[in-house]
Scaffold this motif. Structure first.
Motif, PDB file in Angstrom:
ATOM      1  N   ALA A  60       2.688  -2.573   9.839  1.00  0.00           N
ATOM      2  CA  ALA A  60       2.038  -2.548   8.531  1.00  0.00           C
ATOM      3  C   ALA A  60       2.375  -1.233   7.845  1.00  0.00           C
ATOM      4  CB  ALA A  60       0.528  -2.694   8.670  1.00  0.00           C
ATOM      5  N   VAL A  61       2.403  -1.263   6.521  1.00  0.00           N
ATOM      6  CA  VAL A  61       2.623  -0.076   5.706  1.00  0.00           C
ATOM      7  C   VAL A  61       1.426   0.083   4.775  1.00  0.00           C
ATOM      8  CG1 VAL A  61       4.089   1.062   3.994  1.00  0.00           C
ATOM      9  CG2 VAL A  61       5.128  -0.334   5.798  1.00  0.00           C
ATOM     10  N   VAL A  62       0.895   1.302   4.709  1.00  0.00           N
ATOM     11  CA  VAL A  62      -0.190   1.611   3.773  1.00  0.00           C
ATOM     12  C   VAL A  62       0.287   2.748   2.887  1.00  0.00           C
ATOM     13  CG1 VAL A  62      -2.583   2.349   3.497  1.00  0.00           C
ATOM     14  CG2 VAL A  62      -1.937   0.924   5.458  1.00  0.00           C
ATOM     15  N   ASN A  63       0.272   2.521   1.576  1.00  0.00           N
ATOM     16  CA  ASN A  63       0.751   3.525   0.620  1.00  0.00           C
ATOM     17  C   ASN A  63      -0.398   4.006  -0.248  1.00  0.00           C
ATOM     18  OD1 ASN A  63       2.232   5.154  -1.099  1.00  0.00           O
ATOM     19  ND2 ASN A  63       2.895   3.432  -2.382  1.00  0.00           N
ATOM     20  N   LEU A  64      -0.793   5.262  -0.027  1.00  0.00           N
ATOM     21  CA  LEU A  64      -1.842   5.895  -0.833  1.00  0.00           C
ATOM     22  C   LEU A  64      -1.290   7.076  -1.630  1.00  0.00           C
ATOM     23  CD1 LEU A  64      -4.691   6.044   1.871  1.00  0.00           C
ATOM     24  CD2 LEU A  64      -4.258   4.236   0.193  1.00  0.00           C
ATOM     25  N   ARG A 107       4.606  -6.802   8.410  1.00  0.00           N
ATOM     26  CA  ARG A 107       4.015  -8.056   7.945  1.00  0.00           C
ATOM     27  C   ARG A 107       3.121  -7.874   6.720  1.00  0.00           C
ATOM     28  NH1 ARG A 107       0.639  -7.742  12.945  1.00  0.00           N
ATOM     29  NH2 ARG A 107      -1.545  -7.510  12.330  1.00  0.00           N
ATOM     30  N   VAL A 108       2.750  -6.610   6.414  1.00  0.00           N
ATOM     31  CA  VAL A 108       1.877  -6.395   5.257  1.00  0.00           C
ATOM     32  C   VAL A 108       2.129  -5.015   4.665  1.00  0.00           C
ATOM     33  CG1 VAL A 108      -0.001  -5.539   6.746  1.00  0.00           C
ATOM     34  CG2 VAL A 108      -0.525  -6.395   4.445  1.00  0.00           C
ATOM     35  N   LEU A 109       2.044  -4.931   3.359  1.00  0.00           N
ATOM     36  CA  LEU A 109       2.045  -3.666   2.626  1.00  0.00           C
ATOM     37  C   LEU A 109       0.747  -3.581   1.844  1.00  0.00           C
ATOM     38  CD1 LEU A 109       3.153  -1.089   1.260  1.00  0.00           C
ATOM     39  CD2 LEU A 109       4.424  -2.575  -0.315  1.00  0.00           C
ATOM     40  N   LEU A 110      -0.109  -2.639   2.240  1.00  0.00           N
ATOM     41  CA  LEU A 110      -1.310  -2.332   1.462  1.00  0.00           C
ATOM     42  C   LEU A 110      -0.943  -1.187   0.529  1.00  0.00           C
ATOM     43  CD1 LEU A 110      -2.837  -4.097   3.526  1.00  0.00           C
ATOM     44  CD2 LEU A 110      -4.639  -2.363   3.548  1.00  0.00           C
ATOM     45  N   ASN A 111      -0.946  -1.464  -0.759  1.00  0.00           N
ATOM     46  CA  ASN A 111      -0.503  -0.473  -1.733  1.00  0.00           C
ATOM     47  C   ASN A 111      -1.642  -0.088  -2.657  1.00  0.00           C
ATOM     48  OD1 ASN A 111       2.393   0.623  -2.452  1.00  0.00           O
ATOM     49  ND2 ASN A 111       1.260   0.474  -4.374  1.00  0.00           N
ATOM     50  N   SER A 112      -1.871   1.199  -2.758  1.00  0.00           N
ATOM     51  CA  SER A 112      -2.950   1.680  -3.604  1.00  0.00           C
ATOM     52  C   SER A 112      -2.712   1.310  -5.064  1.00  0.00           C
ATOM     53  CB  SER A 112      -3.066   3.191  -3.464  1.00  0.00           C
ATOM     54  OG  SER A 112      -4.195   3.666  -4.153  1.00  0.00           O
ATOM     55  N   SER A 113      -3.796   0.996  -5.746  1.00  0.00           N
ATOM     56  CA  SER A 113      -3.829   0.845  -7.196  1.00  0.00           C
ATOM     57  C   SER A 113      -5.202   1.380  -7.611  1.00  0.00           C
ATOM     58  CB  SER A 113      -3.601  -0.602  -7.616  1.00  0.00           C
ATOM     59  OG  SER A 113      -3.569  -0.718  -9.031  1.00  0.00           O
ATOM     60  N   VAL A 156       6.841 -10.554   2.197  1.00  0.00           N
ATOM     61  CA  VAL A 156       5.855  -9.705   2.848  1.00  0.00           C
ATOM     62  C   VAL A 156       4.508  -9.849   2.135  1.00  0.00           C
ATOM     63  CG1 VAL A 156       5.234  -7.308   3.381  1.00  0.00           C
ATOM     64  CG2 VAL A 156       7.609  -8.078   3.624  1.00  0.00           C
ATOM     65  N   ARG A 157       3.426  -9.902   2.902  1.00  0.00           N
ATOM     66  CA  ARG A 157       2.090  -9.963   2.295  1.00  0.00           C
ATOM     67  C   ARG A 157       1.788  -8.634   1.608  1.00  0.00           C
ATOM     68  NH1 ARG A 157      -3.603  -9.112   3.962  1.00  0.00           N
ATOM     69  NH2 ARG A 157      -2.908  -8.351   6.018  1.00  0.00           N
ATOM     70  N   ILE A 158       1.425  -8.707   0.343  1.00  0.00           N
ATOM     71  CA  ILE A 158       1.110  -7.517  -0.449  1.00  0.00           C
ATOM     72  C   ILE A 158      -0.366  -7.558  -0.822  1.00  0.00           C
ATOM     73  CG2 ILE A 158       1.643  -6.159  -2.495  1.00  0.00           C
ATOM     74  CD1 ILE A 158       3.996  -6.423  -0.591  1.00  0.00           C
ATOM     75  N   VAL A 159      -1.068  -6.456  -0.551  1.00  0.00           N
ATOM     76  CA  VAL A 159      -2.445  -6.289  -1.017  1.00  0.00           C
ATOM     77  C   VAL A 159      -2.473  -5.069  -1.917  1.00  0.00           C
ATOM     78  CG1 VAL A 159      -4.842  -5.901  -0.381  1.00  0.00           C
ATOM     79  CG2 VAL A 159      -3.372  -7.292   1.098  1.00  0.00           C
ATOM     80  N   ARG A 160      -2.930  -5.260  -3.154  1.00  0.00           N
ATOM     81  CA  ARG A 160      -2.994  -4.162  -4.123  1.00  0.00           C
ATOM     82  C   ARG A 160      -4.441  -3.677  -4.191  1.00  0.00           C
ATOM     83  NH1 ARG A 160       0.273  -8.351  -6.331  1.00  0.00           N
ATOM     84  NH2 ARG A 160       2.480  -7.737  -6.272  1.00  0.00           N
ATOM     85  N   HIS A 214      -6.922  -9.285   7.724  1.00  0.00           N
ATOM     86  CA  HIS A 214      -7.112 -10.644   7.199  1.00  0.00           C
ATOM     87  C   HIS A 214      -5.841 -11.123   6.496  1.00  0.00           C
ATOM     88  CE1 HIS A 214     -11.494 -11.579   7.779  1.00  0.00           C
ATOM     89  NE2 HIS A 214     -11.410 -10.331   8.208  1.00  0.00           N
ATOM     90  N   ASP A 215      -5.030 -11.859   7.247  1.00  0.00           N
ATOM     91  CA  ASP A 215      -3.721 -12.291   6.752  1.00  0.00           C
ATOM     92  C   ASP A 215      -3.806 -13.263   5.587  1.00  0.00           C
ATOM     93  OD1 ASP A 215      -2.540 -10.735   8.678  1.00  0.00           O
ATOM     94  OD2 ASP A 215      -2.253 -12.370  10.111  1.00  0.00           O
TER      95      ASP A 215
END
Length: 301
Positions: A60-64, A107-113, A156-160, A214-215
């Motif tokens: 997983a990648v988390v970008n803050l 499998r997921v990139l959680l990217n800050s907004s 890739v699953r993206i969560v903003r 939570h995919d």
């Protein structure tokens, strides 16, 4: 999980690193300087430089990453930094993810907004499906979120993470207000009618972990508390908990002098609801402002 984290040294990033590490995850931090420890990897987002192997190692990648919105008085140069620091980091991560073979992609990139996406909503409550509003921060959020598209197009699953105002005495919305309140020279900002989309730090951390796990959740998520309040209500509750008066309103003109371009955003009303988290049955620890402020002012070690 093996998690690649950008922005690990920031207000939220340091606390998220501690939380994920305590949960047993393996954290690799992206840094702009030469690495000093085995858990660091160097990158240069302004030049689009990132070793694909560092990303391929991650689940997983988390970008803050991004310059602090309230850290300095806004001028044209700082506005550019706010924008480029967010868009460059997101673009670099998303394009690197997309360029990997399918089996090597996280499998997921959680990217800050940010809730700045919505602009000034007045008294109108908005959910994740609301369009972008108007203003500088809304424009930044629009291009910031769009920069995740290469990774999304690659499957890739993206969560903003449209984050609101996390409450903690050591940073964010709360820290600069504590001394004026304790001195009894604080009060509402402007009219006080603008809505504040607060969230407790504990809930911001838990919601982020919840979204990693939570995919079935993707797209924009309002990471805010379920009961937004107006600035006047926030001011009254903070004054009550600090046992200090809050009878000195800060006029809009004074904010413009002190904050420059940021004054407009400080007076913006953003009434945001966390519909995605609510429908996913995220269990809030602090669903109301009084409990969230108590936790923020008396954080556990």
């Amino acid at each position: 999980m093996r998690i690649l984290l950008a922005g690990a040294s920031g207000f939220l990033g340091t606390r998220l690193t501690d939380r994920l590490t305590a949960d047993g995850h393996q954290i690799t931090r992206l840094v702009r300087r030469p690495p000093r420890t085995p858990d660091e990897r160097q990158w240069n987002p302004s030049a689009g430089q990132l070793d694909p192997a560092a990303v391929a190692e991650a689940d997983a990648v988390v970008n803050l990453a991004g310059a602090g919105v309230g850290d300095k008085r806004w001028n044209d140069d700082y506005r550019r930094l706010i924008r480029t620091s967010r868009v460059d980091s997101t673009t670099t991560l998303a394009t690197t993810v997309a360029g990997l073979p399918a089996d090597d992609r996280p499998r997921v990139l959680l990217n800050s907004s940010a809730v700045g996406w919505y602009g000034n909503t007045g008294d109108r409550a908005v959910e994740e499906d609301a369009p972008a509003g108007e203003g500088f921060l809304a424009d930044v959020c629009r291009v910031w979120e769009a920069a995740t598209r290469p990774a999304e197009d690659a499957g890739v699953r993206i969560v903003r993470l449209r984050t609101g105002l996390p409450l903690h005495r050591d940073g964010g919305l709360l820290k600069p207000q504590l001394l004026p309140f304790k001195l009894g020279i604080a009060g509402r900002l402007g009219s006080g009618r603008q809505w504040l989309p607060w969230i407790s730090m504990e809930d911001w951390l838990d919601a982020t972990v919840f979204l990693l796990d939570h995919d079935e959740i993707s797209g924009p998520v309002n990471v805010v508390g379920p009961n937004p309040v107006t600035n006047a209500e926030f001011t009254r509750e903070l004054a009550r908990q600090l046992h200090r008066p809050a009878i000195v309103p800060i006029p809009a003109l004074a904010l413009k002098v002190a904050l420059g371009g940021f004054s407009h955003e400080a007076l913006t009303s953003t009434r945001v609801l966390p519909t995605v988290l609510t429908r996913a049955n995220y269990p809030y620890h602090h669903p109301t402002l009084p409990t969230a402020l108590t936790a923020a002012l008396n954080p556990t070690p």
